[in-house]
Design an enzyme around this catalytic site. Sequence first.
Site, PDB file in Angstrom:
ATOM      1  N   THR B  95       0.866  -1.180   0.000  1.00 38.99           N
ATOM      2  CA  THR B  95       0.000   0.000   0.000  1.00 38.99           C
ATOM      3  C   THR B  95       0.897   1.222   0.000  1.00 38.99           C
ATOM      4  O   THR B  95       1.604   1.483   0.973  1.00 38.99           O
ATOM      5  CB  THR B  95      -0.915   0.012   1.240  1.00 38.99           C
ATOM      6  N   LYS B 170      -7.570   1.477  -2.497  1.00 40.62           N
ATOM      7  CA  LYS B 170      -7.105   1.147  -1.141  1.00 40.62           C
ATOM      8  C   LYS B 170      -7.159   2.389  -0.252  1.00 40.62           C
ATOM      9  O   LYS B 170      -7.529   2.311   0.935  1.00 40.62           O
ATOM     10  CB  LYS B 170      -5.683   0.586  -1.193  1.00 40.62           C
ATOM     11  N   LYS B 238      -0.185   4.717   8.754  1.00 44.83           N
ATOM     12  CA  LYS B 238       0.703   4.842   7.587  1.00 44.83           C
ATOM     13  C   LYS B 238      -0.131   4.921   6.302  1.00 44.83           C
ATOM     14  O   LYS B 238       0.046   5.809   5.463  1.00 44.83           O
ATOM     15  CB  LYS B 238       1.646   3.617   7.553  1.00 44.83           C
TER      16      LYS B 238
END
Lengths: 291, 291
Positions: B95, B170, B238
């Site tokens: 990601t 995502k 994150k």
Amino acid sequence: MKIAFIGMGTMGAPMALNLLKAGYDVTVHNRTRAKEVPVTKQGAKRAATPREAALKADIIITCVSDTPDVEAIILGEDGVIHGARRNSIVVDMSTVSPTATCAIAEALGRKGIKMLDAPVSGGSEGAQKGTLAIMAGGDETAFEKAEPVLQAMGTTIMHIGPIGSGQMTKAINQIVIAGVYQSVAEGMALGLKAGLDMEKVIKVVGGGAAGSWVMDNRADFMVKNHYPLGFKVQLHRKDLTIALNAAREMGVPLPVAAYVEQIENGLIVRGHGDEDVSAVARCIREASGID
Amino acid sequence: MKIAFIGMGTMGAPMALNLLKAGYDVTVHNRTRAKEVPVTKQGAKRAATPREAALKADIIITCVSDTPDVEAIILGEDGVIHGARRNSIVVDMSTVSPTATCAIAEALGRKGIKMLDAPVSGGSEGAQKGTLAIMAGGDETAFEKAEPVLQAMGTTIMHIGPIGSGQMTKAINQIVIAGVYQSVAEGMALGLKAGLDMEKVIKVVGGGAAGSWVMDNRADFMVKNHYPLGFKVQLHRKDLTIALNAAREMGVPLPVAAYVEQIENGLIVRGHGDEDVSAVARCIREASGID
């Protein structure tokens, strides 16, 4: 069993119809008397005041818009409290202040009248189909007596705890809804701005840990920027204000719910109060320059 | 088909194992070389550098922590780009930034190497069971070639659109998750402070329009104030930072997601970064004086 039903609005009228279908003897009252008529065609009796409606009832159901309405109907001059018999049960199915609920229950209790708070979720569609979720608070024996009546109007009926618990649970429901609608709206706005195929995005994102009823049923409204009902912004805002007031009294800070209340205030001012709550997406769409 | 797999972390190692189980010829590499060992016991070959791993591969999968790691592995001195054959496909399952993804794909493209971005959701449990959701972006022909390989690692595999679409999807996933966790936490805090039977509240509220995966699977953690994994706060933070940076670049303001990022920052500072994301409830619990 004789039932009085006060409040023939979008919710109350179909709920009373479901009681009639279930075979109950129902007497109805509404402040604007004309609204009593459709239900009487299905067999309901009419009463001129809440007091009169309550006179012979075993269970007196109230389903109106806001806290002052419930207070007036139950405790006012021609209110339920002046007609209801000892050991009858008042079931308030409106969404109102948990604190006010407890005060009303206390006043009724002094006259030997019991009270349950039993707000619902599921909207007008759930009211019509008899598939409401009903969250009840109050004395357990009173709940058990009222339960078969509630079952004629809903599918998920739950006794949460003492008086006020139903309203507090409804407040939680509206608080959670506020943030989930906003979160889905934020996600949809990013996808729209990025030009993604939103049908695919909704499917894959909705299938995992980001999944929700709102994603499954309302994300599509946000993508199309079209917000048919559903659940009106102004009714959710009313409930959310009640919830935030209850939270303030209890010392629970709710930053996201409070933020969404402000977004909804803005929508109402701009004439979007009759749209579905998914219209919260308008604000991020506009702030992001999405047409 | 020969596969290179770079990144033997919590996600990468079980994903590579699932490829071995599916019968693929897999060569692995990890910066800390010792982490390659468990997978080699199941039949994987080892490579000393990303470049070497890529030499004979048809598909080169990368699955590491953050944007700079992917850039180093693919474009760095001993990077994939210096070993990969023309028409091989790099599939980045990390990601990372959608913008960086597009830049990497462009560099690879100049050497005749294709790229898909294919981040996952479903956590370490999904990686182990091969039940990940995989959101892919990139050339459709490349996707079709890689699809059987992805199927060995996940159950919901979706091609969203051009390169970067997977990362953008995502990002949407993590933005929505942020607000839903916070909303459920706000609702739970009010119920706890009111002393309600939270098991009942979760059941009745979760069954309606306020329902979500988080309500069904994580509300209970918030009630117990105990946050086993799950998905680590620091990993979600994150991802959320990446998502917020992408949204900022695109001009999409996301107030609730940004607020939750701050809450997560605070949790990490206070040593709760290894707890599940449901630990966002700590902040409202504490602000409300709930023990």
